[in-house]
Structures are given as structure tokens and as C-alpha cells.
Design a protein around this motif. Structure first.
Motif, short mmCIF file in Angstrom:
data_model
loop_
_atom_site.label_atom_id
_atom_site.label_comp_id
_atom_site.label_asym_id
_atom_site.label_seq_id
_atom_site.Cartn_x
_atom_site.Cartn_y
_atom_site.Cartn_z
N ARG A 94 44.89 28.46 73.47
CA ARG A 94 45.02 27.99 72.10
C ARG A 94 44.89 29.13 71.11
O ARG A 94 44.10 30.06 71.30
N LEU A 95 45.67 29.02 70.03
CA LEU A 95 45.59 29.95 68.91
C LEU A 95 45.27 29.11 67.68
O LEU A 95 46.08 28.31 67.23
N LYS A 96 44.05 29.28 67.14
CA LYS A 96 43.59 28.45 66.03
C LYS A 96 43.52 29.29 64.74
O LYS A 96 42.80 30.28 64.68
N ILE A 97 44.28 28.84 63.75
CA ILE A 97 44.38 29.58 62.49
C ILE A 97 44.17 28.63 61.32
O ILE A 97 44.74 27.54 61.29
N SER A 98 43.36 29.04 60.36
CA SER A 98 43.19 28.29 59.12
C SER A 98 43.88 29.07 58.00
O SER A 98 43.68 30.28 57.87
N VAL A 99 44.69 28.38 57.22
CA VAL A 99 45.56 29.03 56.25
C VAL A 99 45.35 28.42 54.87
O VAL A 99 45.34 27.20 54.72
N VAL A 100 45.18 29.26 53.85
CA VAL A 100 45.11 28.75 52.48
C VAL A 100 46.45 28.11 52.14
O VAL A 100 47.49 28.48 52.67
N VAL A 121 51.37 28.93 74.93
CA VAL A 121 50.38 29.03 73.85
C VAL A 121 50.49 27.80 72.95
O VAL A 121 51.59 27.43 72.53
N GLU A 122 49.36 27.18 72.69
CA GLU A 122 49.32 26.02 71.79
C GLU A 122 48.76 26.46 70.44
O GLU A 122 47.68 27.06 70.36
N LEU A 123 49.50 26.18 69.38
CA LEU A 123 49.09 26.58 68.03
C LEU A 123 48.41 25.41 67.32
O LEU A 123 48.95 24.31 67.26
N LEU A 124 47.23 25.68 66.78
CA LEU A 124 46.53 24.73 65.91
C LEU A 124 46.37 25.42 64.56
O LEU A 124 45.58 26.36 64.43
N MET A 125 47.13 24.97 63.56
CA MET A 125 47.08 25.61 62.24
C MET A 125 46.69 24.59 61.18
O MET A 125 47.38 23.59 61.00
N ASP A 126 45.59 24.85 60.52
CA ASP A 126 45.09 23.97 59.47
C ASP A 126 45.39 24.61 58.11
O ASP A 126 45.07 25.78 57.89
N VAL A 127 46.03 23.84 57.23
CA VAL A 127 46.37 24.33 55.89
C VAL A 127 45.48 23.63 54.88
O VAL A 127 45.51 22.40 54.75
N THR A 128 44.68 24.39 54.15
CA THR A 128 43.72 23.79 53.22
C THR A 128 43.42 24.81 52.11
O THR A 128 44.10 25.82 51.98
N ASN A 129 42.40 24.53 51.28
CA ASN A 129 42.11 25.48 50.20
C ASN A 129 41.17 26.59 50.69
O ASN A 129 40.62 26.52 51.79
N LYS A 130 41.00 27.61 49.85
CA LYS A 130 40.31 28.82 50.27
C LYS A 130 38.87 28.56 50.72
O LYS A 130 38.42 29.12 51.73
N SER A 131 38.14 27.72 50.01
CA SER A 131 36.74 27.51 50.36
C SER A 131 36.60 26.90 51.75
O SER A 131 35.71 27.27 52.52
N LYS A 132 37.50 25.98 52.10
CA LYS A 132 37.44 25.36 53.43
C LYS A 132 37.92 26.31 54.51
O LYS A 132 37.43 26.27 55.64
N VAL A 133 38.87 27.17 54.17
CA VAL A 133 39.33 28.18 55.13
C VAL A 133 38.18 29.11 55.48
O VAL A 133 37.94 29.40 56.66
#
Length: 307
Positions: A94-100, A121-133
Motif C-alpha cells: 500500500r501507498l498511503k498519501i494525504s493531499v491538501v 501497488v494499492e493507492l490510498l489517497m485522502d484529499v482534505t484541508n491542510k490541518s487534517k493532512v
């Protein structure tokens, strides 16, 4: 007990989102489908897993324990799949990325070819605001985060990917003189702000403060897309990242308003905790970026240089 892997995944998503509606959206399922599978799963236990009070769903203490067990089971299933691929000589994991939120216009282009090259490879990408990132990175919930403003209190390493440019933007119904004073422009323009915790808002407020500008705050919106639609509708003006308005500029739907001190230039950076022990997938991704990022910028973001 006769629960399925699908039911475990649905229950775990409901627990994490605290909402059947949000769970259905993230799983790309209909709300009735999620509700039915959730009920079928819960009916197998004599003790309630969830409680509904008003219109809000709450997870019981027993439900939280079942959720923890469900997550362990799902992780073991993933591990079996990854071991199979690894045995066949394929990169897997897994590749886990948090993105503003505005980073969604950037990060996919730095992922696309890598994901095509490594089907395991499994991608987990979370898109949220900066504070949560930043919070997700601090809690070690993700491998990497994409930000345009570096967090001040975290010990991190980084890889710069692309320059971020922010301009004052509005629709084409208002005309401006090139020699107008910055303060005079902002005195007359109703400004649209992003929500608290947004990196774009933080940059915008810093510019206003540094230039001693008295700004007329019109409204506050919770996403870059919402701000863009408000600008198109003529509800106001905003300082926005250039990366998110390419189509609107090319289609003459929005204009960049010439102001001294703009654009504000920051950097889109992939960051990670300095003490992070990277998996083989993460190390391979970093190696890929170091080799290919210049080519990606040149091939995908060349339009950027004309502004």
C-alpha cells in the motif's frame, strides 16, 4: 457466524466515517446497498454494534472492538495478496498519501506512471484541508503528505515537486487599471475565503496582513471548487492557486487581476516524518520521483510558465 469480507469492509468504513451516506460515497456503492449489508452483518451478533440517535449513527463499545478485529482481518487478507505478488517478483503493498485539497490537481500526475508500472501497488489517497493532512502525517496514518506550506512543528524530510503560484482571480465582468494601488483594489472587492485550516487561506491571510490591507470578507467556502464556482457566478474575488483554474483561464471564464506582490510563490512538496521507516513501495516511489519529476513537470505543467 457467516459474515463476508465485503461486510467487514462496509462495517469498517461506516465506523471510520461515522455515516452510512459517507461510507457509501467512499465505497462507490448506493446508500441502500450499504444499509442492507450493514444490517445483515449486525444481525449476526446478539450485542448491538451501532446505535442510531436522531439521524446520527454511533458505534457501541462492542462495535469498536469488532471494528478493530475487522481491520486486522482485512489487513491479513491484503498481506496474503501482497505476499503472492511478491513471490511472483512484483512490487506490492500500500501507498498511503494525504493531499491538501488543491493538491488534487498536482499529485495524480506524479503517481500515474508509477501506478501503471506496478499493478501490485494499492493507492490510498485522502484529499482534505491542510490541518487534517498534517494531523494524519503526525499520527503516522500515512506514508507521505503533499502540502504547499511546510508544517512548522514536525520534524520532516521533503521532496519539492512543483512551484505553487497564487493570484487574485475573478470573473471577466470587472475591469481593472494596471496602475491601481493594491490597497485600493482590495477595499472595493468582496473577498471569498477558504475555510479555517486551509493552506490557501493561510497564504491569503498572510498576504493581506503583510500589506496592511483592509479586506471586505464576503463569504467562506470549504473547497477550491466551491470558491471557483462562486467566482464564476460573480459572487466575489479570491486569491487562488493557478494550478486549479487552468481550464477557466483558457476558456476566458476567469481573469487574473494584476496586483503588486502577486503571484505569491510557494512550493508543492511531498513530505514525510524524518524518522519514518519506509516500506519497499515507498522507497520505490521516492526513487521514481527523484528520477522522473523534472520530466513530469516539463510534460504536464509547461503551460504554467506562461503566467
Amino acid at each position: 457466524m457467516n459474515y463476508t469480507l465485503n461486510q467487514l469492509q462496509i462495517f469498517l468504513k461506516v465506523v471510520k466515517t461515522q455515516s452510512v451516506t459517507k461510507a457509501s460515497e467512499e465505497l462507490h456503492l448506493t446508500q441502500p446497498a450499504v444499509s442492507i449489508q450493514l444490517k445483515n452483518f449486525q444481525d449476526q451478533f446478539e450485542i448491538p454494534l451501532t446505535e442510531v440517535v436522531g439521524r446520527k449513527i454511533y458505534i457501541t463499545d462492542f462495535g469498536k472492538e469488532i471494528a478493530e478485529a475487522a481491520e486486522n482481518i482485512i489487513n491479513q487478507v491484503y498481506a496474503i495478496n501482497y505476499k503472492t505478488l511478491a513471490y511472483k517478483g512484483q512490487l506490492s503493498g500500500r501507498l498511503k498519501i494525504s493531499v491538501v485539497s488543491t493538491g488534487k490537481y498536482v499529485m495524480p500526475y506524479f503517481l500515474s506512471d508509477f501506478m501503471k508500472q506496478h499493478s501490485g501497488v494499492e493507492l490510498l489517497m485522502d484529499v482534505t484541508n491542510k490541518s487534517k493532512v498534517v494531523e494524519s502525517l503526525e499520527n503516522n496514518d500515512v506514508d507521505f503528505a503533499l502540502v504547499s506550506i511546510l508544517p512548522a512543528k514536525l520534524n520532516i524530510d521533503k521532496l519539492d515537486l512543483l512551484q505553487n503560484k497564487l493570484y487574485l482571480v475573478g470573473n471577466l465582468k470587472t475591469t481593472f487599471k494596471n496602475d491601481v494601488e493594491t490597497k485600493d483594489v482590495f477595499n472595493e472587492l468582496p473577498l471569498i475565503f477558504r475555510e479555517e485550516g486551509s493552506g490557501t487561506r493561510q497564504t491569503m491571510e498572510k498576504f493581506i496582513e503583510n500589506n496592511n490591507i483592509s479586506a471586505l470578507k464576503k463569504m467562506e467556502l470549504t473547497s477550491n471548487e466551491a470558491v471557483k464556482q462562486a467566482l464564476l457566478a460573480g459572487l466575489g474575488f479570491s486569491i487562488m492557486p493557478l494550478i486549479g483554474i487552468k481550464s477557466e483561464l483558457h476558456n476566458d471564464e476567469l481573469q487574473i487581476i494584476p496586483i503588486n506582490g502577486l503571484p505569491i510563490k510557494t512550493m508543492w512538496s511531498l513530505i514525510w516524518l524524518k524518522e519514518k521507516k519506509h516500506s519497499p513501495v515507498c522507497l520505490s516511489f521516492l526513487d521514481y520521483l527523484n528520477k522522473e519529476k523534472e520530466s513530469i513537470v516539463q510534460n504536464t505543467f509547461s503551460w504554467y510558465e506562461s503566467y
